[in-house]
Design a protein around this motif. Structure first.
Motif: not given
Length: 75
Positions: A12-15, A42-51
């Motif tokens: 699991f990868i968060a980016h 492979i499980y991907l999570l791309v986050l829009q959050d910049n805070k």
């Protein structure tokens, strides 16, 4: 060394999209290397959050939901 990671291991990868530690290109290269090593779990999570920084990912609901779903599936 990517080749030391078993290709049957689920990952699991968060980016964050605008991550200040790892560029989107580095993220893509990592995924490509894992896949070329034969890892298809492979499980991907791309986050829009910049805070939020890396230490505060649990404050992002999408991250918590995705992490819990991944763990529930593989535990």
């Amino acid at each position: 060394d990517i080749s030391k990671i078993r290709n049957t291991m689920p990952i699991f990868i968060a980016h964050r999209l605008n991550d200040t530690y790892y560029s989107n290109q580095e993220f893509k290269e990592l995924i490509d290397q894992l896949r070329s090593n034969g890892n298809q779990n492979i499980y991907l999570l791309v986050l829009q959050d910049n805070k939020h920084g890396h230490g505060h990912l649990n404050n992002i609901p999408e991250f918590s939901l995705a992490t819990n779903a991944f763990l529930a599936h593989y535990n």
